[in-house]
Motif scaffolding. Sequence first.
Motif, PDB file in Angstrom:
ATOM      1  N   LYS A 196       0.833  -1.204   0.000  1.00 33.31           N
ATOM      2  CA  LYS A 196       0.000   0.000   0.000  1.00 33.31           C
ATOM      3  C   LYS A 196       0.867   1.253   0.000  1.00 33.31           C
ATOM      4  O   LYS A 196       0.596   2.215  -0.741  1.00 33.31           O
ATOM      5  N   LEU A 197       1.920   1.242   0.806  1.00 29.64           N
ATOM      6  CA  LEU A 197       2.823   2.386   0.861  1.00 29.64           C
ATOM      7  C   LEU A 197       3.530   2.595  -0.473  1.00 29.64           C
ATOM      8  O   LEU A 197       3.735   3.736  -0.910  1.00 29.64           O
ATOM      9  N   GLN A 198       3.899   1.514  -1.130  1.00 30.76           N
ATOM     10  CA  GLN A 198       4.520   1.616  -2.451  1.00 30.76           C
ATOM     11  C   GLN A 198       3.573   2.288  -3.442  1.00 30.76           C
ATOM     12  O   GLN A 198       3.977   3.158  -4.216  1.00 30.76           O
ATOM     13  N   ASP A 199       2.320   1.858  -3.433  1.00 34.06           N
ATOM     14  CA  ASP A 199       1.326   2.450  -4.336  1.00 34.06           C
ATOM     15  C   ASP A 199       1.128   3.936  -4.036  1.00 34.06           C
ATOM     16  O   ASP A 199       1.027   4.759  -4.954  1.00 34.06           O
ATOM     17  N   GLU A 200       1.076   4.269  -2.743  1.00 36.74           N
ATOM     18  CA  GLU A 200       0.878   5.668  -2.367  1.00 36.74           C
ATOM     19  C   GLU A 200       2.091   6.518  -2.750  1.00 36.74           C
ATOM     20  O   GLU A 200       1.943   7.678  -3.144  1.00 36.74           O
ATOM     21  N   LEU A 201       3.273   5.920  -2.651  1.00 38.82           N
ATOM     22  CA  LEU A 201       4.482   6.636  -3.063  1.00 38.82           C
ATOM     23  C   LEU A 201       4.470   6.913  -4.564  1.00 38.82           C
ATOM     24  O   LEU A 201       4.835   8.006  -5.010  1.00 38.82           O
ATOM     25  N   ALA A 202       4.052   5.910  -5.343  1.00 37.28           N
ATOM     26  CA  ALA A 202       3.981   6.090  -6.795  1.00 37.28           C
ATOM     27  C   ALA A 202       2.999   7.195  -7.152  1.00 37.28           C
ATOM     28  O   ALA A 202       3.256   8.035  -8.020  1.00 37.28           O
ATOM     29  N   SER A 203       1.862   7.211  -6.449  1.00 35.86           N
ATOM     30  CA  SER A 203       0.860   8.252  -6.680  1.00 35.86           C
ATOM     31  C   SER A 203       1.399   9.630  -6.295  1.00 35.86           C
ATOM     32  O   SER A 203       1.173  10.623  -6.995  1.00 35.86           O
ATOM     33  N   THR A 204       2.147   9.667  -5.188  1.00 41.93           N
ATOM     34  CA  THR A 204       2.703  10.933  -4.721  1.00 41.93           C
ATOM     35  C   THR A 204       3.767  11.464  -5.671  1.00 41.93           C
ATOM     36  O   THR A 204       3.889  12.674  -5.874  1.00 41.93           O
ATOM     37  N   GLU A 205       4.531  10.567  -6.276  1.00 38.20           N
ATOM     38  CA  GLU A 205       5.531  11.004  -7.253  1.00 38.20           C
ATOM     39  C   GLU A 205       4.851  11.717  -8.423  1.00 38.20           C
ATOM     40  O   GLU A 205       5.373  12.712  -8.942  1.00 38.20           O
ATOM     41  N   ASN A 206       3.695  11.212  -8.823  1.00 37.07           N
ATOM     42  CA  ASN A 206       2.943  11.880  -9.894  1.00 37.07           C
ATOM     43  C   ASN A 206       2.448  13.254  -9.445  1.00 37.07           C
ATOM     44  O   ASN A 206       2.444  14.217 -10.214  1.00 37.07           O
ATOM     45  N   GLN A 207       2.033  13.338  -8.171  1.00 34.66           N
ATOM     46  CA  GLN A 207       1.592  14.622  -7.625  1.00 34.66           C
ATOM     47  C   GLN A 207       2.744  15.619  -7.587  1.00 34.66           C
ATOM     48  O   GLN A 207       2.556  16.806  -7.879  1.00 34.66           O
ATOM     49  N   ILE A 208       3.934  15.135  -7.238  1.00 40.15           N
ATOM     50  CA  ILE A 208       5.109  16.002  -7.204  1.00 40.15           C
ATOM     51  C   ILE A 208       5.420  16.525  -8.600  1.00 40.15           C
ATOM     52  O   ILE A 208       5.703  17.724  -8.785  1.00 40.15           O
ATOM     53  N   LEU A 209       5.375  15.633  -9.587  1.00 40.70           N
ATOM     54  CA  LEU A 209       5.646  16.045 -10.966  1.00 40.70           C
ATOM     55  C   LEU A 209       4.649  17.109 -11.415  1.00 40.70           C
ATOM     56  O   LEU A 209       5.033  18.117 -12.026  1.00 40.70           O
ATOM     57  N   THR A 210       3.377  16.903 -11.085  1.00 41.37           N
ATOM     58  CA  THR A 210       2.348  17.878 -11.448  1.00 41.37           C
ATOM     59  C   THR A 210       2.573  19.208 -10.740  1.00 41.37           C
ATOM     60  O   THR A 210       2.472  20.278 -11.350  1.00 41.37           O
ATOM     61  N   ALA A 211       2.914  19.141  -9.444  1.00 43.93           N
ATOM     62  CA  ALA A 211       3.131  20.367  -8.667  1.00 43.93           C
ATOM     63  C   ALA A 211       4.335  21.144  -9.189  1.00 43.93           C
ATOM     64  O   ALA A 211       4.295  22.378  -9.280  1.00 43.93           O
ATOM     65  N   ARG A 212       5.397  20.439  -9.546  1.00 42.19           N
ATOM     66  CA  ARG A 212       6.582  21.109 -10.093  1.00 42.19           C
ATOM     67  C   ARG A 212       6.270  21.756 -11.438  1.00 42.19           C
ATOM     68  O   ARG A 212       6.719  22.875 -11.720  1.00 42.19           O
ATOM     69  N   THR A 213       5.493  21.047 -12.264  1.00 40.31           N
ATOM     70  CA  THR A 213       5.133  21.590 -13.573  1.00 40.31           C
ATOM     71  C   THR A 213       4.296  22.854 -13.421  1.00 40.31           C
ATOM     72  O   THR A 213       4.518  23.862 -14.108  1.00 40.31           O
ATOM     73  N   ARG A 214       3.337  22.813 -12.509  1.00 36.96           N
ATOM     74  CA  ARG A 214       2.480  23.983 -12.288  1.00 36.96           C
ATOM     75  C   ARG A 214       3.254  25.139 -11.671  1.00 36.96           C
ATOM     76  O   ARG A 214       2.934  26.307 -11.928  1.00 36.96           O
ATOM     77  N   PHE A 215       4.266  24.817 -10.870  1.00 38.93           N
ATOM     78  CA  PHE A 215       5.119  25.875 -10.326  1.00 38.93           C
ATOM     79  C   PHE A 215       5.840  26.593 -11.463  1.00 38.93           C
ATOM     80  O   PHE A 215       5.869  27.825 -11.516  1.00 38.93           O
ATOM     81  N   ASN A 216       6.424  25.823 -12.377  1.00 40.09           N
ATOM     82  CA  ASN A 216       7.099  26.426 -13.528  1.00 40.09           C
ATOM     83  C   ASN A 216       6.131  27.245 -14.374  1.00 40.09           C
ATOM     84  O   ASN A 216       6.481  28.304 -14.902  1.00 40.09           O
ATOM     85  N   GLU A 217       4.905  26.750 -14.489  1.00 34.14           N
ATOM     86  CA  GLU A 217       3.894  27.477 -15.265  1.00 34.14           C
ATOM     87  C   GLU A 217       3.523  28.793 -14.585  1.00 34.14           C
ATOM     88  O   GLU A 217       3.146  29.755 -15.262  1.00 34.14           O
ATOM     89  N   ALA A 218       3.626  28.829 -13.255  1.00 33.69           N
ATOM     90  CA  ALA A 218       3.339  30.067 -12.523  1.00 33.69           C
ATOM     91  C   ALA A 218       4.505  31.041 -12.617  1.00 33.69           C
ATOM     92  O   ALA A 218       4.305  32.266 -12.624  1.00 33.69           O
ATOM     93  N   VAL A 219       5.716  30.514 -12.687  1.00 31.56           N
ATOM     94  CA  VAL A 219       6.903  31.362 -12.756  1.00 31.56           C
ATOM     95  C   VAL A 219       7.017  32.055 -14.115  1.00 31.56           C
ATOM     96  O   VAL A 219       7.415  33.230 -14.196  1.00 31.56           O
ATOM     97  N   LYS A 220       6.653  31.357 -15.172  1.00 26.78           N
ATOM     98  CA  LYS A 220       6.852  31.890 -16.521  1.00 26.78           C
ATOM     99  C   LYS A 220       6.180  33.240 -16.758  1.00 26.78           C
ATOM    100  O   LYS A 220       6.841  34.194 -17.202  1.00 26.78           O
ATOM    101  N   PRO A 221       4.872  33.405 -16.489  1.00 24.28           N
ATOM    102  CA  PRO A 221       4.250  34.718 -16.742  1.00 24.28           C
ATOM    103  C   PRO A 221       4.818  35.817 -15.849  1.00 24.28           C
ATOM    104  O   PRO A 221       4.891  36.981 -16.269  1.00 24.28           O
ATOM    105  N   TYR A 222       5.210  35.448 -14.632  1.00 23.12           N
ATOM    106  CA  TYR A 222       5.813  36.443 -13.733  1.00 23.12           C
ATOM    107  C   TYR A 222       7.128  36.953 -14.311  1.00 23.12           C
ATOM    108  O   TYR A 222       7.355  38.171 -14.404  1.00 23.12           O
ATOM    109  N   ASN A 223       8.017  36.016 -14.687  1.00 24.05           N
ATOM    110  CA  ASN A 223       9.306  36.415 -15.257  1.00 24.05           C
ATOM    111  C   ASN A 223       9.123  37.211 -16.543  1.00 24.05           C
ATOM    112  O   ASN A 223       9.826  38.198 -16.780  1.00 24.05           O
ATOM    113  N   THR A 224       8.189  36.770 -17.364  1.00 19.86           N
ATOM    114  CA  THR A 224       7.928  37.482 -18.610  1.00 19.86           C
ATOM    115  C   THR A 224       7.466  38.901 -18.327  1.00 19.86           C
ATOM    116  O   THR A 224       7.895  39.859 -18.985  1.00 19.86           O
TER     117      THR A 224
END
Length: 205
Positions: A132-160
């Motif tokens: 169960k912990l392995q499955d939750e870790l895999a799911s969390t890794e996807n959440q991290i990837l999404t959160a990092r991507t959205r962070f970059n998406e938030a940074v871009k218009p600000y820098n521009t």
Amino acid sequence: MRKWLIPVGIILVVVFALYSWAKGVNNTAVTLSEGIKESWGNVETSYQRRNDLIGNLVKTVKGAADFEKSTLEAVIKARSEATSVKIDPSNITPEQLAQFNQAQGNLNSSLSRLLVTVEQYPDLKANQNFLKLQDELASTENQILTARTRFNEAVKPYNTHIKTFPNSLLAGMFGFTEKSYFDAVAGAEKPVDVEFNFDNKEDKK
């Protein structure tokens, strides 16, 4: 109509236009900066969830197997180092993100070694809590990837916004500086080098 009113009127119009422009530059930068802070909060939440899951995973491994002490200690140490790196979202620098990325990358490597070594323990692989912990870790890794991507998406218009002329003339005066993007951790694409040491009794509990 008095002639002196004409230049006065022009000056007032110019002053009002400059004020409106400065206000727009500042307020837009503030709004975009707040969006970055919110996105960073989501990044931290995702990583905190992973750190909590890793802590539970280590406890499960400790309790379910005569496991390699050095492997567990490496994960515990890397987890501690990763959680100690703090970043102020209002002043994110390339150096801070590089340090954060490095710490998280070290934790990834240690965790990968742990999970690969688990393959040598059939009973642990069948442990429902561990699975169960392995499955939750895999799911969390996807959440991290999404959160990092959205962070970059938030940074871009600000820098521009703050780097585009003529906004760049005022951004520095108002204290707005360029934010850094998340990059992949150097070497993250390489496979984990795993060494098994099951014959060394000193490494086992």
